[in-house]
Structures are given as structure tokens and as C-alpha cells.
Design a protein around this motif. Structure first.
Motif, mmCIF file in Angstrom:
data_model
loop_
_atom_site.group_PDB
_atom_site.id
_atom_site.type_symbol
_atom_site.label_atom_id
_atom_site.label_comp_id
_atom_site.label_asym_id
_atom_site.label_seq_id
_atom_site.Cartn_x
_atom_site.Cartn_y
_atom_site.Cartn_z
ATOM 1 N N SER A 272 0.830 -1.209 0.000
ATOM 2 C CA SER A 272 0.000 0.000 0.000
ATOM 3 C C SER A 272 0.862 1.255 0.000
ATOM 4 O O SER A 272 0.547 2.243 -0.676
ATOM 5 C CB SER A 272 -0.940 -0.004 1.206
ATOM 6 N N GLU A 276 1.009 4.047 -2.938
ATOM 7 C CA GLU A 276 0.759 5.458 -2.627
ATOM 8 C C GLU A 276 1.898 6.334 -3.133
ATOM 9 O O GLU A 276 1.674 7.411 -3.696
ATOM 10 C CB GLU A 276 0.562 5.640 -1.122
ATOM 11 N N TYR A 279 1.504 6.659 -6.875
ATOM 12 C CA TYR A 279 0.389 7.522 -7.259
ATOM 13 C C TYR A 279 0.702 8.992 -6.999
ATOM 14 O O TYR A 279 0.394 9.861 -7.837
ATOM 15 C CB TYR A 279 -0.874 7.104 -6.513
ATOM 16 N N VAL A 309 -4.508 -3.409 -1.038
ATOM 17 C CA VAL A 309 -5.244 -2.600 -2.009
ATOM 18 C C VAL A 309 -6.283 -1.739 -1.289
ATOM 19 O O VAL A 309 -6.442 -0.550 -1.595
ATOM 20 C CB VAL A 309 -5.902 -3.514 -3.062
ATOM 21 N N ALA A 310 -6.978 -2.331 -0.325
ATOM 22 C CA ALA A 310 -7.943 -1.553 0.455
ATOM 23 C C ALA A 310 -7.255 -0.393 1.169
ATOM 24 O O ALA A 310 -7.757 0.734 1.172
ATOM 25 C CB ALA A 310 -8.650 -2.455 1.469
ATOM 26 N N GLN A 313 -6.407 2.335 -1.321
ATOM 27 C CA GLN A 313 -7.578 3.108 -1.733
ATOM 28 C C GLN A 313 -8.052 4.032 -0.619
ATOM 29 O O GLN A 313 -8.499 5.154 -0.887
ATOM 30 C CB GLN A 313 -8.692 2.157 -2.174
ATOM 31 N N VAL A 317 -5.456 6.470 -3.275
ATOM 32 C CA VAL A 317 -4.853 6.004 -4.513
ATOM 33 C C VAL A 317 -5.953 5.614 -5.495
ATOM 34 O O VAL A 317 -6.876 4.869 -5.143
ATOM 35 C CB VAL A 317 -3.914 4.801 -4.263
ATOM 36 N N GLU A 318 -5.857 6.111 -6.724
ATOM 37 C CA GLU A 318 -6.837 5.789 -7.763
ATOM 38 C C GLU A 318 -6.454 4.452 -8.390
ATOM 39 O O GLU A 318 -5.783 4.391 -9.421
ATOM 40 C CB GLU A 318 -6.883 6.890 -8.823
ATOM 41 N N LEU A 319 -6.866 3.389 -7.738
ATOM 42 C CA LEU A 319 -6.501 2.041 -8.147
ATOM 43 C C LEU A 319 -7.665 1.436 -8.926
ATOM 44 O O LEU A 319 -8.780 1.333 -8.416
ATOM 45 C CB LEU A 319 -6.173 1.205 -6.920
ATOM 46 N N GLN A 320 -7.381 1.018 -10.168
ATOM 47 C CA GLN A 320 -8.439 0.590 -11.076
ATOM 48 C C GLN A 320 -8.686 -0.910 -11.081
ATOM 49 O O GLN A 320 -9.700 -1.363 -11.608
ATOM 50 C CB GLN A 320 -8.095 1.044 -12.504
ATOM 51 N N GLN A 378 -14.869 -1.223 -0.464
ATOM 52 C CA GLN A 378 -15.069 -0.238 -1.521
ATOM 53 C C GLN A 378 -16.464 0.365 -1.483
ATOM 54 O O GLN A 378 -16.637 1.557 -1.757
ATOM 55 C CB GLN A 378 -14.792 -0.888 -2.881
ATOM 56 N N CYS A 382 -16.471 4.386 0.548
ATOM 57 C CA CYS A 382 -16.344 5.389 -0.510
ATOM 58 C C CYS A 382 -16.571 6.796 0.020
ATOM 59 O O CYS A 382 -16.012 7.763 -0.508
ATOM 60 C CB CYS A 382 -17.301 5.058 -1.652
#
Length: 750
Positions: A272, A276, A279, A309-310, A313, A317-320, A378, A382
Motif C-alpha cells: 500500500s 501510494e 500515485y 489494495v484496500a 484506496q 490512490v486511484e486504483l483501477q 469499496q 467510498c
């Protein structure tokens, strides 16, 4: 509009270069993917994956008669039938034999291919297609510099540097050709992200390490025009960033010694944090474009990836998405007979159909759990940063604990990392001494978990009453005035701090009979009585505690200790044992956990004395007892505290697992977590007569009722016949399959 059809994605190994022996590779043929593409896609859809990464293969599609896109068309047809989105890599390490990376025609020839491909595919896409012109420019240039890939120039640093520039030129030309053919196209540039640590603190080592570390950004810097603008880079070329990350992407500079993930090397940096940093540097959408582990660690790896990943985010971080790579197991490029065991599916090499797919059940279960968990984060988080304006703000849960978060990973950590899907977790530890003024420090060890460490100028242990005057104003500063949080106690000694809150619910999770421990505060029993009167819900850590407390509260529930089977199933690979025990002969009998007043140290000595050929391995921190009292024998090995991550690797190398607990007041009510962890490893277990072990598990755990009996039980477990061992393992698996920390945490939440 989302860029990708599914957040979770899968990639198919598509390398098409010539290996070190000059053998031309087509990995999609070797794995049978080209022949079974439709069934492969349908299988992915069953796992809720709708986006895949595929490779075109420049060397494979450019012929003497022009471009042969038949394989591309077949994949697109299969994708349409299965409802799959394909993202294309165009140059996957290989190029036609009649050109060279330094040939004058290399750049324009590659651009023509990319333009022709985009033109061919444009009518087949309703939404924007995604292309990766050159896969891993940094890795490709490194491989050319060391001679791993072949080119006309000799191996060396200069070859690596110039090949990277040439690949940048080719990528920029490819972007222009793709956009000319299809202006909708998005461009994804993938490279490994890495972390390096210096072997020492000398200025030379630190400078060299920093240089190697920063080299990971060269490709993206060149593409965006930050460095070497004469190559033609500009910000528009850096559209989407693909970060490739595996278990061996962190190492020591100079020696190249890996900072092993499965051993929990403390020098590692969290993924993570790496995401970060990436990004913040470029502020571009990121795809975790390749990630996987090998062998027995695949399930545990993807579980941790989901948590990281959580966390990324949560940090903005704009993680797609996350792409599992490879979907189908792959062989080694240099030895096609050696398979990596890294896919969601392995191949049935010994079966009548050697290309038949065999789903790895642990990896698949871990993936489905990761999808569910990350999906909850997610959807619920949000609007975490704007909770006051949210119609459904996430409740806060404050926990007072006598155990520190970064100590042994046990019941509190297991439960709270899972409850963090539903609540903002604030884990408040006992105060530690620090010079004035009193203050709080905070860390974020897991998604949606904040650990609060109070520091006061008092040198007293625990939530002592003298600490309250310091702690109340500190905590009041972090509690919103209109909050109605949940407050959870592991220690009754913190009860006076409840006055800081206006709680909507008070929970007491009684995991131990703390009053039975040595040096327990004299007012602990009185404080517990008050907490039992105040609590709305009481949980207990086992049936013995439940029986002891059940008459003292009307809303009490027994939630016994459980197990993270995916984590401990790594021990089923018996060759994956920890290097600290590799030189010890068998048989090996091991214990992992805290070594304190609950241990029967005379029993440990008796085991070692009864069989000097046995190796007794004690893994865990020594606390609350004098280390000088530990029995010393040539065949007793104290390995100290080890990270939770590495525990399966110790179990993998043991023959029998031990629970040599004393039978005293401090163990009367314990419900050891390790019994289920040992069972998840399918290893024989020998325990003393702990009530919460004997009652449910005596049919599968050998019980030693005295020291001689314990030794005999160990002898019996070492002498199990294959049939008896299989019967025992089937029952252990049944027990482990019937429980999990996920189920326990969800039941508590309910």
C-alpha cells in the motif's frame, strides 16, 4: 465510466521471445490457452472476472506476407461469447527474427504493427480498448543488459540504457499510431515496482541503493517527458500505469538477497505504501497489472494483496484493478519442463489430457474471499472521508486492550481486521512512558484500523487509575461530540475511560481470566464486575470461560477461538520449511506461541530428556518469566518471537505440534488458538489436559495427563501408520472446515 469491466482481472502468460538457448517461445501455445481460449474465459467468469490481459506477440503475428491477426480475432470472438473484456499487450519481449532492437527500422516497424492492430480491432470494441505497447520496458532493458534476452549489442550497462531509450521511442511512436487508428484507446504502461534496502548505513551503500531504487521510475519519467525530453516524451503518453508486483520484488541492494514475504522480513515495505508513493509521483490511474505467488502461498498472498489494495484506496490512490498473473500456470522460459505452480489453474501433466485445467481450491477460495472483503470496503468506505454528509456513515468502534497490536497476532487482531469491514476501528493500547507532554501516536496497520498508543509521563503498568487523568482529555480530543460509537473492552481496567464516550453499545470480549495471571491488578475483579453490569453484550473466548461467566450476564455468547485456514494451509507444503530449522534433524517437535507462566517448563525439559534425538523447537516471545528459568538442553531450541507470516513455514518442518501448558489457575479457562492452527497444517498434536482442548478434540488430539503420559503421546504420534495418519487428517480437516475467523467475526457483528 470505469476503464475496466471488472476490478479483479486475470492475465495469460504471452511471452514470445527466444530464450537463452535460442528456442522461440509461444507461451499461450505451451499452456494450451490458444486452443482452449473460450473455455478458459468461461471458467474465469465463474470466478467473477470479466477483464483479461492478453498478448498479441509481435514475433508471432508479423509474417513475410503481412500481419496474421487470426489468433487475435479468435480471442475476440471467444471474448464476445463469454462476456470478457480483453486488454492487449503488443510486444511481450519478442520481435521478428529479421530485425533487432537497435535496427533503424525497429521503431517505425513496431509503430506500423500497432496502428494496424488498433485499426483491425477498432470495430470490435464498443468501449475504449486498452493497449500496452511494450511490456515491462525496465525489465526488458535489464534482461538485454545481462544477456538474458538477445540483441546485436553485447551485454552491459550501456546496452541496457540505450535499449530502454529505444523502447521509449518505440512506445511513443506506437501510442501515436494507436490513437490515429482509434482515438478512444487507452494506453497502459506496465513495469515492476520494487523496494530495496541498503546492506549497511555507509554513504556509499545508501547512495547506490537510492540509485537502484529510483531506476524503477525511469520508464514512466521518460514517457512523461520528465527526463530526457529529447526522446519525445510528454504527459499525455503516461495515460495509465501498470504496477507489476510479486513476492520477490523487494531485496537487499548489492547482495540481491530477497526480503522474503513468506518469512515476514521486517525490512519489507507494505505494498500500500509503494502504491501510494507511485500515485503521488504521477497522479495517474494505476492497475496492479501482475501479481501472484507460487505453490502453497497463493491463497495467503492474494488475501494480503486485497488488504493492501484496500489500504491504498483508503489513502486516496486511484486504483483501477488487480490482475492475477498468470491465470493458467506457466513453465519456466529456460526449462519448459519446470512449471511454477503460480496460476489459478494448474495443468494435469500426468493425466490423459496433460492440458486439462485443475483449479487450485485454496487460491480460488482466497480469491472469492478477497473479492467479497474488498468489495465491502469499496462500497462502505467510498464516503468515509465525508461521513457527516453520508446517509449511512460507518460506525466507530473503540477498543481498549491489554495486548499490543504488534505483539503476537491473535484473537483481537483476527477479529478486528475483519470487523473493520463494518466499523472504523480504533484500537487503544495501554499507555507507555514518555516525557511530558502526554500525547497519542497513531498507526494504520490494516485497512480501516487505527492503533492509538498513549504516551504519559507515568511509569506505571497498564490502565492504572493514575493514568486516567491523562488519558481522558487525550481521548476526548479524538472523539466527535455527536458520536454514538461502540466501545469494546478486552481489559476491565480501562472501564473508567468509558466516561469519555456516549456509547450506543458496550461490549466485553472476555478472552482470558485476567485475574488469574501473576501480578494482576488487585482491583481487577471488582472492575470486571462493574463492566459486566455495564456491558450490553459479553463474548467469551471459549466454553470454559462461558460457563464461568454465563450466570453473570443475560446477553452472553461463546465465540471460541478459530483459525485462518488459508494462512496455515501453507504448511501443507512440507518442503516449504523455515531456514532456521533446516539444519535440525528429525524428528522435530514444535511449539509456537507466548512462553510465559502458562508453560510447563519441567515438561519441556522432560520431553527433551526422554529422547535426546528429538529436537524440541520453541517459537515465541518469553514474557513475564525470567529467561534464565528456561530449561537448557542441546536439543531444545528457543527461536524467539517470529512474525505471524512465518509461522506456517515452521509448522511445515515439524513432525509433531506441542501444547505443553501447565495446569494452573492461569490456564484453567484458556481456549488455545494454536490447536486449530496446528490442525490446519494437518500435523499430529499433543496437549496437556486443558479443558477446552480435551472436551471437543480429545478424539483427534493426543492428551498427556502427566509428564510420562505426554512423552508417550508424542511417541505414539511419531509412530502413526499411514492409515491412522490419514484418518486423523480427515477429521482435522472436517473440524477446520467447520470454523473460521471470518464466520466468527460475522456472527459477532450480527
Amino acid at each position: 465510466m470505469p476503464i475496466f469491466d471488472s476490478f479483479w482481472q486475470a492475465g495469460y502468460e504471452g511471452a514470445d521471445h527466444r530464450n537463452g538457448q535460442g528456442m522461440p517461445l509461444s507461451m499461450n501455445d505451451v499452456t494450451g490457452h490458444n486452443a482452449r481460449v473460450l473455455s478458459d474465459y468461461i471458467s474465469l467468469k465463474k470466478l467473477n472476472i470479466s477483464t483479461v490481459r492478453e498478448s498479441v506477440g509481435w514475433r508471432l503475428v508479423e509474417t513475410a506476407h503481412g500481419y496474421d491477426f487470426s489468433s487475435v480475432a479468435e480471442k475476440m470472438q471467444a471474448a464476445n461469447e463469454a462476456g470478457i473484456q480483453i486488454c492487449w499487450t503488443i510486444c511481450h519481449y519478442g520481435w521478428p527474427d529479421d530485425t533487432d532492437i537497435f535496427s533503424p527500422d525497429f521503431v517505425p516497424r513496431f509503430a506500423r504493427l500497432c496502428g494496424a492492430l488498433a485499426h483491425f480491432l477498432a470495430p470490435r470494441y464498443v468501449s475504449s480498448p486498452v493497449y500496452s505497447p511494450v511490456n515491462e520496458i525496465s525489465f526488458t532493458s535489464w534482461a538485454l543488459s545481462v544477456g538474458f534476452f538477445r540483441c546485436s549489442a553485447p551485454p552491459g550497462i550501456a546496452t541496457g540504457e540505450e535499449s530502454k531509450r529505444q523502447l521509449i521511442r518505440a512506445t511513443i511512436a506506437a501510442c501515436e499510431a494507436i490513437w490515429a487508428a482509434d482515438p478512444r484507446a487507452r494506453v497502459l504502461h506496465c513495469d515492476p515496482i520494487i523496494h530495496l534496502t541498503a546492506p549497511d548505513q555507509s554513504p556509499e551503500s545508501l547512495a547506490a541503493t537510492a540509485g537502484h531504487y529510483n531506476s524503477q521510475y525511469q520508464t514512466w519519467d521518460m514517457l512523461s517527458g520528465r527526463t530526457e525530453p529529447e526522446l519525445g516524451g510528454a504527459p499525455r503518453y503516461l495515460d495509465l500505469i501498470g504496477a507489476n508486483y510479486y513476492h520477490d520484488n523487494q531485496w537487499e541492494s548489492g547482495s540481491n538477497a530477497r526480503l522474503w514475504w513468506h518469512l515476514g522480513d521486517p525490512r519489507r515495505v507494505r505494498l500500500s505504501q509503494m502504491l501510494e508513493t507511485l500515485y503521488r509521483r504521477y497522479e495517474r490511474p494505476i492497475l496492479l497489472a501482475e501479481t501472484s505467488h507460487v505453490g502453497s502461498g497463493r491463497g495467503a498472498w492474494i488475501s494480503q494483496i486485497a488488504a493492501e489494495v484496500a489500504q491504498a484506496q483508503l489513502a486516496g490512490v486511484e486504483l483501477q484493478g488487480v490482475c492475477l498473473y498468470p491465470a493458467i500456470d506457466r513453465p519456466d522460459w529456460e526449462d519448459l519442463s519446470r512449471w511454477h505452480r503460480s496460476g489459478l489453474w494448474e495443468l494435469d501433466h500426468q493425466g490423459t489430457d496433460p492440458l486439462a485445467r485443475i483449479l487450485d481450491p485454496v487460491y480460488a477460495a482466497a480469491l472469492q474471499k478477497a473479492q467479497h472483503t474488498l468489495g465491502l470496503f469499496q462500497s462502505r468506505l467510498c464516503d468515509l472521508n465525508d461521513a457527516k454528509n453520508s446517509s449511512d456513515p460507518m460506525k466507530k468502534l473503540y477498543i481498549f486492550s491489554h495486548l499490543r497490536w504488534d505483539f503476537v497476532f491473535q484473537r483481537p487482531q483476527h477479529l478486528l481486521t475483519r470487523l473493520a469491514k463494518h466499523y472504523q476501528i480504533y484500537f487503544i493500547e495501554e499507555p507507555t512512558f514518555a516525557p511530558p507532554p502526554a500525547n497519542l501516536s497513531m498507526t494504520h496497520p490494516a485497512p480501516n484500523v487505527t492503533v492509538i498508543k498513549p504516551h504519559t509521563p507515568l511509569q506505571v503498568h497498564g490502565f492504572h487509575d493514575s493514568q486516567i487523568a491523562y488519558l481522558q482529555p487525550l481521548l476526548a480530543d479524538i472523539v466527535d461530540e455527536n458520536e454514538a460509537p461502540l466501545v469494546w473492552f478486552y481489559t476491565p481496567m480501562a472501564l473508567p475511560l468509558l466516561a469519555v464516550f456516549n456509547p450506543s453499545l458496550v461490549i466485553y470480549d472476555c478472552m482470558d481470566e485476567l485475574a488469574a495471571f501473576e501480578n494482576a491488578p488487585r482491583q481487577l475483579l471488582q472492575r470486571e464486575s462493574a463492566l459486566l453490569n455495564r456491558a450490553d453484550i459479553v463474548f467469551t473466548g471459549g466454553p470454559s470461560l462461558y460457563a464461568a461467566k454465563s450466570g453473570r450476564h443475560e446477553n452472553i455468547h461463546c465465540f471460541t477461538s478459530s483459525v485462518d485456514a488459508i494462512h496455515f494451509e501453507q504448511a501443507l507444503d512440507r518442503n516449504n520449511y523455515h531456514p532456521l530449522i533446516q539444519d535440525l534433524p528429525h524428528p522435530r517437535l514444535g511449539y509456537c506461541g507466548v512462553i510465559d507462566e502458562r508453560m510447563d517448563l519441567d515438561l519441556v525439559a522432560a520431553i527433551a530428556d526422554a529422547h535426546p534425538e528429538w529436537q524440541v523447537i520453541m517459537v515465541g516471545p518469553v514474557v513475564k518469566i525470567d529467561p534464565a528459568t528456561l530449561p537448557q538442553r542441546p536439543n531444545i531450541h528457543y527461536l524467539g518471537m517470529q512474525p505471524y507470516q512465518a509461522l506456517p513455514q515452521f509448522l511445515a518442518g515439524w513432525d509433531v505440534c506441542l501444547m505443553p501448558f501447565a495446569l494452573n489457575a492461569s490456564t484453567r479457562y484458556i481456549s488455545p488458538t494454536k490447536v486449530l492452527e496446528y490442525m490446519a497444517a494437518l500435523l499430529p498434536v499433543v496437549s496437556t489436559a486443558i479443558t477446552d482442548v480435551v472436551e471437543p478434540y480429545k478424539h483427534v488430539v493426543a492428551i498427556g495427563y502427566d509428564r510420562a503420559g505426554f512423552v508417550r503421546a508424542c511417541e505414539k504420534m511419531l509412530a502413526l501408520t499411514p492409515e491412522a495418519r490419514q484418518t486423523m487428517q480427515r477429521e482435522m480437516k472436517r473440524i477446520v472446515d467447520s470454523t473460521s475467523w471470518d464466520v466468527t467475526a460475522q456472527a459477532m457483528h450480527g
